[in-house]
Design an enzyme around this catalytic site. Structure first.
Site, PDB file in Angstrom:
ATOM      1  N   LYS A  13      35.787  55.904 -21.421  1.00 23.36           N
ATOM      2  CA  LYS A  13      37.047  54.905 -22.198  1.00 23.36           C
ATOM      3  C   LYS A  13      36.525  53.605 -22.182  1.00 23.36           C
ATOM      4  O   LYS A  13      36.620  52.890 -23.388  1.00 23.36           O
ATOM      5  CB  LYS A  13      38.033  55.170 -21.569  1.00 23.36           C
ATOM      6  CG  LYS A  13      39.226  55.900 -21.826  1.00 23.36           C
ATOM      7  CD  LYS A  13      40.460  55.806 -21.083  1.00 23.36           C
ATOM      8  CE  LYS A  13      40.194  55.878 -19.627  1.00 23.36           C
ATOM      9  NZ  LYS A  13      41.275  55.543 -18.779  1.00 23.36           N
ATOM     10  N   ARG A  88      50.260  56.255 -19.840  1.00 24.82           N
ATOM     11  CA  ARG A  88      49.612  57.235 -19.007  1.00 24.82           C
ATOM     12  C   ARG A  88      50.584  58.533 -18.796  1.00 24.82           C
ATOM     13  O   ARG A  88      50.234  59.215 -18.073  1.00 24.82           O
ATOM     14  CB  ARG A  88      49.461  56.502 -17.765  1.00 24.82           C
ATOM     15  CG  ARG A  88      48.404  56.806 -16.682  1.00 24.82           C
ATOM     16  CD  ARG A  88      47.025  56.742 -17.180  1.00 24.82           C
ATOM     17  NE  ARG A  88      46.007  56.578 -16.151  1.00 24.82           N
ATOM     18  CZ  ARG A  88      45.288  55.622 -15.920  1.00 24.82           C
ATOM     19  NH1 ARG A  88      44.961  54.728 -16.832  1.00 24.82           N
ATOM     20  NH2 ARG A  88      44.282  55.730 -14.900  1.00 24.82           N
ATOM     21  N   ARG A 123      29.318  55.221 -11.352  1.00 23.34           N
ATOM     22  CA  ARG A 123      29.791  54.092 -12.218  1.00 23.34           C
ATOM     23  C   ARG A 123      29.903  52.639 -11.375  1.00 23.34           C
ATOM     24  O   ARG A 123      30.341  52.597 -10.393  1.00 23.34           O
ATOM     25  CB  ARG A 123      31.236  54.721 -12.396  1.00 23.34           C
ATOM     26  CG  ARG A 123      32.186  54.182 -13.373  1.00 23.34           C
ATOM     27  CD  ARG A 123      32.831  55.384 -14.136  1.00 23.34           C
ATOM     28  NE  ARG A 123      34.098  55.339 -13.359  1.00 23.34           N
ATOM     29  CZ  ARG A 123      35.163  55.280 -13.884  1.00 23.34           C
ATOM     30  NH1 ARG A 123      35.534  55.144 -15.289  1.00 23.34           N
ATOM     31  NH2 ARG A 123      36.232  55.549 -13.255  1.00 23.34           N
ATOM     32  N   ARG A 156      33.598  51.027  -7.776  1.00 25.68           N
ATOM     33  CA  ARG A 156      35.138  51.191  -7.790  1.00 25.68           C
ATOM     34  C   ARG A 156      35.584  51.917  -6.512  1.00 25.68           C
ATOM     35  O   ARG A 156      35.089  53.156  -6.186  1.00 25.68           O
ATOM     36  CB  ARG A 156      35.726  51.787  -8.899  1.00 25.68           C
ATOM     37  CG  ARG A 156      35.604  50.620 -10.060  1.00 25.68           C
ATOM     38  CD  ARG A 156      36.054  51.420 -11.266  1.00 25.68           C
ATOM     39  NE  ARG A 156      37.478  52.148 -11.088  1.00 25.68           N
ATOM     40  CZ  ARG A 156      38.003  52.769 -12.312  1.00 25.68           C
ATOM     41  NH1 ARG A 156      37.528  52.379 -13.473  1.00 25.68           N
ATOM     42  NH2 ARG A 156      39.109  53.429 -12.221  1.00 25.68           N
ATOM     43  N   ARG A 167      42.531  62.115  -9.410  1.00 24.34           N
ATOM     44  CA  ARG A 167      42.772  61.719 -10.379  1.00 24.34           C
ATOM     45  C   ARG A 167      42.934  62.389 -11.769  1.00 24.34           C
ATOM     46  O   ARG A 167      43.460  62.444 -12.751  1.00 24.34           O
ATOM     47  CB  ARG A 167      41.880  60.285 -10.703  1.00 24.34           C
ATOM     48  CG  ARG A 167      42.435  59.079  -9.634  1.00 24.34           C
ATOM     49  CD  ARG A 167      41.342  58.087  -9.572  1.00 24.34           C
ATOM     50  NE  ARG A 167      41.262  57.564 -10.977  1.00 24.34           N
ATOM     51  CZ  ARG A 167      40.025  56.609 -11.226  1.00 24.34           C
ATOM     52  NH1 ARG A 167      38.952  57.070 -10.382  1.00 24.34           N
ATOM     53  NH2 ARG A 167      39.906  56.237 -12.428  1.00 24.34           N
TER      54      ARG A 167
HETATM   55  P1  AMP Z   1      41.693  53.150 -14.836  1.00 26.09           P
HETATM   56  O1  AMP Z   1      40.907  52.176 -14.693  1.00 26.09           O
HETATM   57  O2  AMP Z   1      42.365  53.255 -16.208  1.00 26.09           O
HETATM   58  O3  AMP Z   1      41.179  54.628 -14.378  1.00 26.09           O
HETATM   59  O4  AMP Z   1      43.005  52.813 -13.665  1.00 26.09           O
HETATM   60  C1  AMP Z   1      42.838  52.986 -12.464  1.00 26.09           C
HETATM   61  C2  AMP Z   1      44.093  53.078 -11.702  1.00 26.09           C
HETATM   62  O5  AMP Z   1      44.940  52.205 -12.024  1.00 26.09           O
HETATM   63  C3  AMP Z   1      44.765  54.324 -12.020  1.00 26.09           C
HETATM   64  O6  AMP Z   1      44.212  55.643 -11.234  1.00 26.09           O
HETATM   65  C4  AMP Z   1      46.177  54.196 -11.475  1.00 26.09           C
HETATM   66  O7  AMP Z   1      46.506  54.096 -10.160  1.00 26.09           O
HETATM   67  C5  AMP Z   1      46.434  52.530 -12.008  1.00 26.09           C
HETATM   68  N1  AMP Z   1      46.879  52.639 -13.341  1.00 26.09           N
HETATM   69  C6  AMP Z   1      45.938  52.106 -14.605  1.00 26.09           C
HETATM   70  N2  AMP Z   1      46.809  52.304 -15.895  1.00 26.09           N
HETATM   71  C7  AMP Z   1      48.116  52.734 -15.477  1.00 26.09           C
HETATM   72  C8  AMP Z   1      49.302  53.144 -15.910  1.00 26.09           C
HETATM   73  N3  AMP Z   1      49.548  52.931 -17.287  1.00 26.09           N
HETATM   74  N4  AMP Z   1      50.509  53.761 -15.293  1.00 26.09           N
HETATM   75  C9  AMP Z   1      50.299  53.962 -14.087  1.00 26.09           C
HETATM   76  N5  AMP Z   1      49.208  53.446 -13.380  1.00 26.09           N
HETATM   77  C10 AMP Z   1      48.050  53.157 -13.887  1.00 26.09           C
END
Ligand code: AMP
Length: 210
Positions: A13, A88, A123, A156, A167
């Site tokens: 993404k 999300r 990653r 990360r 996740r």
């Molecule tokens: P990502 O980098 O998009 O995988 O986001 C990492 C983490 O941030 C996720 O596992 C959530 O804990 C939090 N997060 C990111 N975007 C959202 C969202 N739109 N709603 C809720 N939690 C989010």
């Protein structure tokens, strides 16, 4: 061009969002990178978000909606934006639909869970600007240094295999239903994620009619 990218964690993404950002000259709003930046900076928002993120759980909707609304009000979003990581869940999608913002397309990247677990283990991410790197597929020119901004590149914390599985489960249960939600609104564009980044990028641009 107002775009949403919807894909499981580790599907590429961030990388495709970056390509699209350059192609259309519009910013990527990566909610995950914004939250991690806040954690690194020790802000109040970061404090709240940290315990959810480290557990692989969602940050509460009210926090996310406020953060995204404020970001989209910035002048650089005037000509378009790419939302990476938001919405999300259905509640976040409905909030977006209820706002005046018109979404032009929702891009989804399909990658199998097995492939994701394999990819996520390598990653990396810039802790300053959020640019995505990979130990195997996308090495920075200088180890540990971001090609984009010179920031420090780190793994990360939420990329541990147990957390990634958690996740992925959350993605299938709560985020994946958004595909149907946007398909019913005629917005969904699906790309099957390929091994090579360039192959995926070509396909992404094709489905967007570029
Ligand atoms: P990502 O980098 O998009 O995988 O986001 C990492 C983490 O941030 C996720 O596992 C959530 O804990 C939090 N997060 C990111 N975007 C959202 C969202 N739109 N709603 C809720 N939690 C989010």
């Amino acid at each position: 061009m107002n775009l949403i990218i919807l894909a499981p964690p580790g599907a590429g993404k961030g990388t495709q969002a970056e390509m699209l950002s350059k192609h259309f000259n519009i910013p990527t709003i990566s909610t995950g990178a914004m939250l991690r930046h806040n954690i690194d900076e020790g802000t109040e928002l970061g404090e709240i978000a940290k315990k959810f993120i480290d557990d692989g759980k969602f940050v509460p909707d009210d926090v996310m909606i406020k953060m995204v609304k404020e970001r989209l009000r910035q002048p650089d979003c005037k000509n378009g934006f790419i939302l990476d990581g938001f919405p999300r869940n259905i509640n976040q999608a409905e909030t977006l639909t209820a706002s005046k913002l018109k979404i032009d397309a929702v891009l989804t990247l399909d990658v199998s869970d097995e492939e994701i677990i394999r990819r996520v283990s390598g990653r990396l991410e810039c802790s300053e600007c959020g640019t995505a790197f990979h130990k195997e597929y996308r090495k920075p020119a200088v180890e540990g240094v971001c090609d984009n901004c010179g920031g420090t590149i780190k793994t990360r914390k939420d990329d541990k295999p147990e957390t990634v599985k958690e996740r992925l489960n959350t993605y299938h249960a709560i985020t994946e239903p958004l595909k149907k939600y946007f398909e019913e609104r005629g917005l969904l564009k699906t790309v099957v994620g390929r091994e090579g980044i360039e192959d995926t990028s070509r396909e992404v641009l094709r489905v967007l009619g570029e």
